[in-house]
Write a protein that holds these residues in place. Structure first.
Motif, PDB file in Angstrom:
ATOM      1  N   GLU A  78     -23.366   8.070 -54.957  1.00 10.05           N
ATOM      2  CA  GLU A  78     -22.114   8.702 -54.569  1.00 10.05           C
ATOM      3  C   GLU A  78     -21.655   8.232 -53.191  1.00 10.05           C
ATOM      4  OE1 GLU A  78     -20.297  13.239 -53.972  1.00 10.05           O
ATOM      5  OE2 GLU A  78     -22.444  12.908 -54.280  1.00 10.05           O
ATOM      6  N   ARG A  79     -22.602   8.010 -52.271  1.00 12.21           N
ATOM      7  CA  ARG A  79     -22.268   7.579 -50.909  1.00 12.21           C
ATOM      8  C   ARG A  79     -22.128   6.072 -50.778  1.00 12.21           C
ATOM      9  NH1 ARG A  79     -26.404   9.559 -46.653  1.00 12.21           N
ATOM     10  NH2 ARG A  79     -24.798   8.695 -45.270  1.00 12.21           N
ATOM     11  N   ARG A  80     -22.404   5.313 -51.855  1.00 14.71           N
ATOM     12  CA  ARG A  80     -22.420   3.841 -51.810  1.00 14.71           C
ATOM     13  C   ARG A  80     -23.448   3.355 -50.785  1.00 14.71           C
ATOM     14  NH1 ARG A  80     -17.961   6.502 -54.094  1.00 14.71           N
ATOM     15  NH2 ARG A  80     -16.663   5.020 -55.247  1.00 14.71           N
ATOM     16  N   LEU A  81     -24.618   3.946 -50.817  1.00 21.32           N
ATOM     17  CA  LEU A  81     -25.680   3.595 -49.882  1.00 21.32           C
ATOM     18  C   LEU A  81     -26.372   2.321 -50.355  1.00 21.32           C
ATOM     19  CD1 LEU A  81     -26.848   5.044 -47.327  1.00 21.32           C
ATOM     20  CD2 LEU A  81     -28.652   5.903 -48.804  1.00 21.32           C
ATOM     21  N   ALA A  82     -26.543   1.358 -49.459  1.00 23.47           N
ATOM     22  CA  ALA A  82     -27.143   0.083 -49.836  1.00 23.47           C
ATOM     23  C   ALA A  82     -28.658   0.111 -49.748  1.00 23.47           C
ATOM     24  CB  ALA A  82     -26.601  -1.035 -48.949  1.00 23.47           C
ATOM     25  N   ALA A  83     -29.201   0.796 -48.766  1.00 25.82           N
ATOM     26  CA  ALA A  83     -30.649   0.792 -48.583  1.00 25.82           C
ATOM     27  C   ALA A  83     -31.042   1.951 -47.685  1.00 25.82           C
ATOM     28  CB  ALA A  83     -31.114  -0.530 -47.972  1.00 25.82           C
ATOM     29  N   SER A  84     -32.316   2.277 -47.731  1.00 25.94           N
ATOM     30  CA  SER A  84     -32.901   3.250 -46.808  1.00 25.94           C
ATOM     31  C   SER A  84     -34.106   2.585 -46.158  1.00 25.94           C
ATOM     32  CB  SER A  84     -33.321   4.523 -47.551  1.00 25.94           C
ATOM     33  OG  SER A  84     -34.269   4.210 -48.563  1.00 25.94           O
ATOM     34  N   GLY A  85     -34.556   3.154 -45.058  1.00 26.60           N
ATOM     35  CA  GLY A  85     -35.696   2.558 -44.384  1.00 26.60           C
ATOM     36  C   GLY A  85     -35.936   3.189 -43.033  1.00 26.60           C
ATOM     37  N   TYR A  86     -36.647   2.450 -42.170  1.00 25.44           N
ATOM     38  CA  TYR A  86     -36.969   2.982 -40.853  1.00 25.44           C
ATOM     39  C   TYR A  86     -36.976   1.852 -39.831  1.00 25.44           C
ATOM     40  CZ  TYR A  86     -41.667   1.223 -41.978  1.00 25.44           C
ATOM     41  OH  TYR A  86     -42.720   0.428 -42.334  1.00 25.44           O
ATOM     42  N   VAL A  87     -36.790   2.240 -38.585  1.00 26.63           N
ATOM     43  CA  VAL A  87     -36.808   1.268 -37.493  1.00 26.63           C
ATOM     44  C   VAL A  87     -38.249   0.806 -37.295  1.00 26.63           C
ATOM     45  CG1 VAL A  87     -36.325   0.911 -35.051  1.00 26.63           C
ATOM     46  CG2 VAL A  87     -34.818   2.351 -36.425  1.00 26.63           C
ATOM     47  N   GLY A  88     -38.480  -0.479 -37.555  1.00 25.82           N
ATOM     48  CA  GLY A  88     -39.845  -0.985 -37.560  1.00 25.82           C
ATOM     49  C   GLY A  88     -40.392  -1.287 -36.175  1.00 25.82           C
ATOM     50  N   ASP A  89     -39.538  -1.661 -35.244  1.00 30.19           N
ATOM     51  CA  ASP A  89     -39.978  -2.016 -33.896  1.00 30.19           C
ATOM     52  C   ASP A  89     -39.080  -1.316 -32.885  1.00 30.19           C
ATOM     53  OD1 ASP A  89     -41.055  -3.096 -31.663  1.00 30.19           O
ATOM     54  OD2 ASP A  89     -40.486  -5.175 -32.069  1.00 30.19           O
ATOM     55  N   PRO A  90     -39.355  -0.046 -32.573  1.00 30.75           N
ATOM     56  CA  PRO A  90     -38.483   0.692 -31.655  1.00 30.75           C
ATOM     57  C   PRO A  90     -38.339   0.038 -30.289  1.00 30.75           C
ATOM     58  CG  PRO A  90     -39.998   2.178 -32.777  1.00 30.75           C
ATOM     59  CD  PRO A  90     -40.446   0.799 -33.097  1.00 30.75           C
ATOM     60  N   GLU A  91     -39.387  -0.662 -29.841  1.00 31.87           N
ATOM     61  CA  GLU A  91     -39.326  -1.284 -28.520  1.00 31.87           C
ATOM     62  C   GLU A  91     -38.269  -2.380 -28.465  1.00 31.87           C
ATOM     63  OE1 GLU A  91     -40.980  -0.273 -25.990  1.00 31.87           O
ATOM     64  OE2 GLU A  91     -42.320   1.162 -26.957  1.00 31.87           O
ATOM     65  N   ALA A  92     -37.992  -3.011 -29.615  1.00 30.40           N
ATOM     66  CA  ALA A  92     -37.034  -4.121 -29.642  1.00 30.40           C
ATOM     67  C   ALA A  92     -35.598  -3.658 -29.848  1.00 30.40           C
ATOM     68  CB  ALA A  92     -37.414  -5.105 -30.750  1.00 30.40           C
TER      69      ALA A  92
END
Length: 777
Positions: free
Chosen positions: A159-173
């Motif tokens: 419904e939202r046309r969401l392409a992907a989900s996930g998480y920030v893998g390298d917060p320091e960068a």
């Protein structure tokens, strides 16, 4: 048109693109020129339009060969980030430039930014709506859990046309590229000003009512709102948009009344209609153009357009035109509950109260009665619940919140936009007015008349109940109206399909990387494990197990078994125990769990002709985590099931040895829950052969970091003659031990959705070991 769209989106698969384009063109032609068969043209046009939109939305989702990749993307934070103690969830729109990864270019991602385990912030506290960032994220296509009564996140992603989900893998960068700007940044800033100006808990509700910012509401708040049927009034609802539009129209009409000469340049009805539309659009912008507000703006735009072009139409025609306008813009809106509740609610009121407005108090009471009867079937089907105190709560909250609290909150927002600090006093007064009523609703929520949870009904229950509502709302004096209540029985008292005596049913719930199994006999229920729970995050007990129990009509548990104390098995125990009466609870002796009795090998009991026996751990066995898991055998007249927890190969060999010495501890079973989610440390070859299983069931999380189930483990079960079923592929698994032998069914196969079919076509089967056939369900 609506029928065609709904038929398409509720079909198990999408038609091919050439067929959809042909149906769209032919349907449009028949709708335009078909005369007697215009309705066929509208239906075909709606079916094709929804199919093309769904195909496009699914094509936006991440390809399977990009799953779990770490990608560096640049883009903007859209909507308001949701900050929690351990993570921040936010929507991220990737820049539509050539230097971005092609499958993600210009697309919407749902990301999470986690802290380190020591709780030290790594920059996510600086994340604000409207900022531009460069992030490195690990992404995958939208994927959700599939269970009875559970929330379908895959439908929401479509419904939202969401392409992907996930998480920030390298917060320091992570690197901030540009400061916050735009409408979302203004909303974030205004939300912070409300929090600073209003002391106490009322600030979170003023932020919700003024800006649609519900981030401050916790689970207890939502529970009170659900119990009172008031969720539609919190945040900016379509009803509030209509009130603002009406206020703007009234003000302009008053100006035209004071200066009649203005009517020579523009008729008063036209000016009022345009002003109402402008007010609705302004208020929708304040809410960040949330879907309910956009739908209401389109409805108001249709009415305003009819006024501007001086077209005389009935109220039902206006409602139909508004529906067509919304469906032409976004046919996937029918996937959301708000679309159905909005249009059915307005339709019921227009039909039952055509002359409303002459007697305000009586009309308000009548409207609540009509809405309660008319929308109850939809509420039960969409949410699995009904609020018995809802009519009374709405009778109090609608005039007080909508006519007092919301205008004050909006006045404060308008004044604050003119100058910093000007909006403090209206916000504070709005919070004071809100808090005066909130304690009453908390008291109502704690009463026995609050929420009524209903089991999942059959497909025909809602049409029958809607017909019953229509019958009940016919004019007084019509004979036979009480008979309409009979049409509500399939909805309010659905069949629970309980096993007969000597039979059993097992539901292996899809809880991600964890385990939860519901066992039912003719008159008893047992829950084996409750899934994982994360601090200030996902709790499978609350989000999966409890909705499943309610959808299946399980109001209490005779017995709960926690196989061992690991979080992926015991995490949801507290949530379940708080919400459902539990007769007794068992766990291994020494497990870090309060209020449980020790499960000891040899303890046995019988329910409804079904025998239960613990096979492990033996007396005085030390608590060793996985190896101390309670192993439960369920023996019926038509087959046996074995629940093994997380035991390893050493315990499996010991069970084989003990079974050879004592027939009562036999591990022969037609259905076996594969130990430790299919880990390489379990499923000893000798144990597999000793069970003689026909079905091997695995509970695991999709794409889990452990790689469960291991390919060689699945190959062992397959070579031993067992068919394998995996929750991460098929969703919740239903096992029935009935005459003729055990039968296994997956939730995805029993309740297919078109996004399931699209996922299977995108996903190529992984290379399987020799002799192992790929069975996605």
């Amino acid at each position: 048109m609506l029928t065609g769209i709904a038929t398409c989106l509720w079909s198990p698969a999408l038609a091919s693109q050439p067929w959809l384009w042909s149906a769209l063109l032919i349907g449009a032609l028949l709708w335009w020129r078909g005369r007697a068969v215009r309705w066929i043209g509208a239906l075909a046009f709606g079916f094709a339009l929804a199919g093309l939109h769904a195909a496009h939305a699914l094509s936006l989702q991440l390809p399977v060969d990009w799953e779990k990749r770490e990608v560096t993307v640049q883009g903007r934070v859209v909507e308001l980030p949701e900050h929690q103690s351990r993570r921040t969830a936010f929507a991220f729109r990737v820049s539509d430039t050539s230097d971005q990864p092609a499958p993600l270019r210009g697309r919407l991602l749902q990301l999470s930014w986690y802290d380190d385990y020591d709780g030290a912030g790594t920059g996510r506290d600086r994340l604000l709506a409207g900022q531009q960032w460069q992030l490195t994220a690990r992404v995958r296509a939208p994927r959700g859990l599939r269970n009875p009564g559970g929330f379908d996140s895959e439908k929401r992603a479509l419904e939202r046309r969401l392409a992907a989900s996930g998480y920030v893998g390298d917060p320091e960068a992570a690197r901030l590229l540009a400061p916050a700007s735009g409408l979302d940044a203004w909303r974030e800033s205004m939300s912070s000003r409300i929090a600073g100006a209003v002391e106490g808990g009322g600030a979170r509700f003023i932020r919700a009512l003024a800006l649609g910012d519900t981030r401050g509401l916790d689970d207890a708040d939502w529970q009170v709102l659900r119990a009172n049927g008031l969720t539609h009034l919190v945040a900016i609802s379509g009803f509030h948009v209509g009130l603002v539009a009406g206020f703007f129209a009234l003000v302009v009409a008053g100006i035209w009344w004071l200066w009649p000469a203005l009517g020579r340049r523009c008729p008063r009805p036209v000016a009022a209609a345009v002003a109402g539309l402008a007010g609705a659009m302004l208020y929708a912008a304040v809410a960040g153009f949330a879907l309910p507000t956009v739908r209401t703006v389109l409805m108001i735009a249709v009415v305003a357009g009819l006024r501007v072009f001086r077209r005389s139409t009935s109220t039902f025609d206006s409602l139909a035109l508004a529906a067509i306008a919304i469906l032409l813009v976004d046919p996937l809106a029918v996937l959301g509950a708000g679309f159905w509740l909005s249009f059915f609610g307005v339709a019921w009121l227009l039909w039952c109260l055509p002359g409303a407005g002459r007697r305000p108090l009586r009309d308000l009471v009548s409207a609540q009665g009509v809405a309660t009867l008319g929308l109850l079937p939809l509420s039960v089907v969409l949410f699995g619940q009904a609020s018995l105190v809802g009519p009374l709560a709405n009778l109090l909250a609608v005039p007080w919140w909508s006519l007092v609290v919301v205008p004050l909150a909006l006045l404060g927002t308008a004044l604050e936009a003119l100058g910093a600090g000007l909006g403090a006093w209206p916000w504070q007064l709005a919070a004071w007015c809100f808090e005066r009523s909130w304690s009453l609703f908390e008291w109502l929520a704690d009463s026995d008349l609050a929420l009524w949870w209903l089991a999942e009904p059959a497909w025909f229950a809602m049409p029958l109940a809607m017909l019953g509502a229509f019958w009940l709302l016919l004019p007084r004096g019509l004979p036979g109206r009480p008979l309409a209540l009979l049409l509500w029985l399939p909805l309010l008292l659905p069949a629970r399909h309980l096993p007969a005596r000597g039979e059993a049913e097992l539901r292996v719930l899809d809880v991600g990387q964890g385990l939860s199994v519901l066992v039912r006999t003719a008159h008893h229920s047992l829950l084996y494990d409750m899934g994982p729970a994360m601090p200030a995050g996902f709790d499978a007990g609350e989000r999966v197990v409890l909705p499943a129990l309610r959808a299946l009509g399980v109001g209490q548990l005779d017995l709960a078994v926690v196989s061992h104390g690991d979080n992926d098995h015991a995490g949801g125990f507290d949530a379940v125990r708080r919400a459902v009466p539990v007769g007794a609870a068992y766990a291994p002796e020494g497990a870090p769990l309060v209020g449980t009795r020790p499960c000891v090998a040899g303890r046995a009991w019988q329910w409804d002709g079904v025998d239960f026996r613990f096979l492990h751990p033996p007396p005085y066995f030390p608590y060793l985590g996985n190896e101390a898991s309670c192993v439960l055998r369920i023996q019926t007249a038509h087959g046996t099931a074995l629940l093994t927890g997380d035991i390893g190969e050493v315990i499996e060999r010991d069970l084989v040895r003990r079974a050879e010495l004592e027939p009562a501890t036999s591990i022969r079973a037609e259905v076996v829950l594969v130990a430790h989610h299919g880990s390489a440390s379990a499923s000893d070859p000798g144990f597999i052969v000793a069970t003689g299983a026909r079905f091997a069931l695995v509970s695991n999380g999709h794409g889990n970091r452990f790689g469960h189930p291991k390919a060689d483990v699945m190959a062992r079960w397959h070579h031993a003659g067992a068919e394998t079923r995996v929750t991460s592929e098929g969703g919740a698994l239903t096992v029935r031990l009935v005459p003729g032998g055990p039968a296994v069914e997956t939730r995805r196969r029993a309740h297919p959705r078109l996004w399931d079919a699209a996922r299977r076509t995108r996903q190529a089967p992984a290379a399987a070991p020799a002799g192992l056939s790929y069975r996605p369900d």
